[in-house]
Each structure stands twice: as C-alpha cells, then as structure tokens.
Motif scaffolding. Structure first.
Motif, PDB file in Angstrom:
ATOM      1  N   CYS A 236       7.008 -16.305  -9.259  1.00  0.00           N
ATOM      2  CA  CYS A 236       5.983 -16.302  -8.207  1.00  0.00           C
ATOM      3  C   CYS A 236       5.878 -14.925  -7.556  1.00  0.00           C
ATOM      4  O   CYS A 236       6.870 -14.211  -7.428  1.00  0.00           O
ATOM      5  N   VAL A 237       4.675 -14.592  -7.130  1.00  0.00           N
ATOM      6  CA  VAL A 237       4.480 -13.398  -6.301  1.00  0.00           C
ATOM      7  C   VAL A 237       3.839 -13.850  -4.992  1.00  0.00           C
ATOM      8  O   VAL A 237       2.922 -14.672  -4.982  1.00  0.00           O
ATOM      9  N   VAL A 238       4.384 -13.337  -3.888  1.00  0.00           N
ATOM     10  CA  VAL A 238       3.924 -13.704  -2.548  1.00  0.00           C
ATOM     11  C   VAL A 238       3.110 -12.551  -1.960  1.00  0.00           C
ATOM     12  O   VAL A 238       3.468 -11.381  -2.122  1.00  0.00           O
ATOM     13  N   PHE A 239       2.027 -12.891  -1.273  1.00  0.00           N
ATOM     14  CA  PHE A 239       1.182 -11.897  -0.605  1.00  0.00           C
ATOM     15  C   PHE A 239       1.347 -12.088   0.898  1.00  0.00           C
ATOM     16  O   PHE A 239       1.022 -13.149   1.427  1.00  0.00           O
ATOM     17  N   GLU A 240       1.858 -11.055   1.573  1.00  0.00           N
ATOM     18  CA  GLU A 240       2.261 -11.176   2.979  1.00  0.00           C
ATOM     19  C   GLU A 240       1.912  -9.934   3.786  1.00  0.00           C
ATOM     20  O   GLU A 240       1.989  -8.820   3.275  1.00  0.00           O
ATOM     21  N   ASP A 241       1.557 -10.132   5.065  1.00  0.00           N
ATOM     22  CA  ASP A 241       1.277  -8.985   5.934  1.00  0.00           C
ATOM     23  C   ASP A 241       2.364  -8.777   6.978  1.00  0.00           C
ATOM     24  O   ASP A 241       2.299  -7.815   7.743  1.00  0.00           O
ATOM     25  N   ALA A 242       3.356  -9.671   7.031  1.00  0.00           N
ATOM     26  CA  ALA A 242       4.398  -9.582   8.057  1.00  0.00           C
ATOM     27  C   ALA A 242       5.750  -9.235   7.438  1.00  0.00           C
ATOM     28  O   ALA A 242       6.062  -9.665   6.321  1.00  0.00           O
ATOM     29  N   VAL A 243       6.543  -8.463   8.171  1.00  0.00           N
ATOM     30  CA  VAL A 243       7.882  -8.084   7.706  1.00  0.00           C
ATOM     31  C   VAL A 243       8.711  -9.331   7.403  1.00  0.00           C
ATOM     32  O   VAL A 243       9.351  -9.431   6.353  1.00  0.00           O
TER      33      VAL A 243
ATOM     34  N   ILE B  98       0.637  -6.583   2.481  1.00  0.00           N
ATOM     35  CA  ILE B  98      -0.733  -6.260   2.880  1.00  0.00           C
ATOM     36  C   ILE B  98      -0.651  -5.551   4.228  1.00  0.00           C
ATOM     37  O   ILE B  98      -0.342  -6.175   5.246  1.00  0.00           O
ATOM     38  N   GLY B  99      -0.875  -4.222   4.217  1.00  0.00           N
ATOM     39  CA  GLY B  99      -0.775  -3.490   5.480  1.00  0.00           C
ATOM     40  C   GLY B  99      -0.090  -2.151   5.335  1.00  0.00           C
ATOM     41  O   GLY B  99      -0.386  -1.389   4.415  1.00  0.00           O
ATOM     42  N   SER B 100       0.862  -1.884   6.214  1.00  0.00           N
ATOM     43  CA  SER B 100       1.514  -0.576   6.307  1.00  0.00           C
ATOM     44  C   SER B 100       2.703  -0.443   5.354  1.00  0.00           C
ATOM     45  O   SER B 100       3.654  -1.219   5.434  1.00  0.00           O
TER      46      SER B 100
ATOM     47  N   VAL C  99      -0.483  -2.766  -0.398  1.00  0.00           N
ATOM     48  CA  VAL C  99      -1.897  -2.375  -0.447  1.00  0.00           C
ATOM     49  C   VAL C  99      -2.523  -2.693   0.911  1.00  0.00           C
ATOM     50  O   VAL C  99      -1.966  -3.457   1.696  1.00  0.00           O
ATOM     51  N   SER C 100      -3.690  -2.119   1.168  1.00  0.00           N
ATOM     52  CA  SER C 100      -4.318  -2.338   2.477  1.00  0.00           C
ATOM     53  C   SER C 100      -5.042  -3.676   2.553  1.00  0.00           C
ATOM     54  O   SER C 100      -5.324  -4.178   3.638  1.00  0.00           O
TER      55      SER C 100
END
Length: 217
Positions: free
Chosen positions: A167-174, A190-192, A203-204
């Motif tokens: 599985c690959v997870v897409f996340e914007d939080a640490v 997703i982000g910094s 990625v942004s």
C-alpha cells in the motif's frame, strides 16, 4: 507496475482542504471562552482527533478544570459549527487533480481507500460526490487510535484485502506520514518537503504525481 496494489488517501489536505472550516470553528470556540486562536495553531491540529485537538486548544487558552462532560459539550459545539459549514461544500472544492489522480489509480487496477481521522468523512465525500471512487472508507467512526498510530491505515489495507507493504498512503500531516511508516507502508507527502521529510516522496498536490511514478517508491 511495482508491487503497489492499493492507494490509501487521507481526506483533509489531500483531496479537499477543510482546514479553513476547522479554523473558523475552533476560533469561534476559543473566542467564546475568552482567548484567540491562530492559523499557526490550527496547522498543529492537522490529523489530530477531535478530543485531542480540544485538549490542545484548552491548553493554549490556559483553560483548566473542565470535566469530561464539559469537554464533550465543547467538542460537540465546535463540530456542529464545522458541520454547518461543510454542509455547504460543493465538488468545486476538490483539490486540483485529486479526483483525476484517484480515477487514474483505479484505471490502473489499484484499489483505493480513505484513511481519515475525521468522523465527518461520509458527509464530506457525499458533498464532493467522491464516494464511488473508493473501495473502502475508514474514518474516525471506525477506529479508536489517532495517527501516528497506524490503525486507520492498517484497517484500510485489511478492508481492501491488501498487505500493508503493498500500500501507498497519501498524507499532508506529519503524524499521518509517521502512521503510514509505522504500518509498514510507503508514504507520499502532500505539502512541505522539510516538514514531511519521512515520506518516500513529497509533492505539492495530487496534480503533481502520476500513477507511473508510484513504481519508483
């Protein structure tokens, strides 16, 4: 394709940005209790459960002595304001390229799931008309442990019938990236890049990555 067989997406900040609604609701609650709440503080609540968020907010306001019952009432009041706002959401609020990327994952034969701490996930997916794009939805209604505990993602993998390593997870939080790693999964931040440095790639937005690139994770 590589052995990636499934993609698990966080909701807030990945597919849609509801942070502004959380911010307005927490700020209103804080103001009613006599202190202010900043956007910087709101950033620190990303991926954090409702009650844990309330504890942080009360701490910032130096509010002590609240009973569990009073805390529940405060969290419910904040959530009711938040729900009023997300009830007005439309598919126009889906983040750039997000819907197209999820669809391209499905077209490539990958399974897809939502893994979110938000108990409002079903409502948001309905408002955005995205529910049919996911084979499984795991949210704050079905898990008890907050990220960075991997429970929400492990349950997503289980519901999809896919091993965590596939599985690959897409996340914007640490905390979300840490949860993916704690569960033995790949992570796309997703982000910094500075903030999400534990992710395999950052990625942004989902408009900046292709399904083919997942092979290199």
């Amino acid at each position: 394709m590589s052995k990636i067989k499934a993609c698990i997406f966080d909701l807030d900040g990945v597919l849609v940005d509801t942070a502004v609604y959380h911010y307005k609701a927490w700020k209103r609650l804080a103001n009613e209790m006599g202190f202010d709440f900043t956007e910087h503080q709101n950033e620190q609540l990303k991926g954090v459960s409702r009650m844990a968020s309330l504890e942080l907010v009360l701490g910032w306001g130096n509010i002590t002595g609240k009973t569990e019952e009073e805390k529940e009432e405060l969290a419910t009041r904040k959530n009711n304001w938040y729900v009023e706002m997300i009830n007005q959401m439309t598919p126009d609020e889906i983040l750039n390229g997000a819907q197209e990327f999820v669809q391209s994952c499905r077209n490539a034969g990958l399974k897809t799931a939502i893994g979110s701490a938000s108990k409002n996930t079903p409502l948001i997916l309905a408002k955005l008309q995205l529910a049919t794009l996911f084979d499984a939805v795991v949210d704050g209604n079905s898990v008890s442990k907050a990220k960075p505990d991997p429970e929400v993602f492990l349950k997503g993998a289980e519901d999809l019938g896919v091993a965590p390593a596939d599985c690959v997870v897409f996340e914007d939080a640490v905390a979300g990236v840490q949860a993916a790693k704690n569960g033995g999964m790949k992570a796309v931040g997703i982000g910094s890049p500075e903030l999400l440095n534990q992710a395999d790639v950052v990625v942004s937005g989902l408009d900046k990555i292709t399904v083919a690139e997942l092979e290199n994770l």
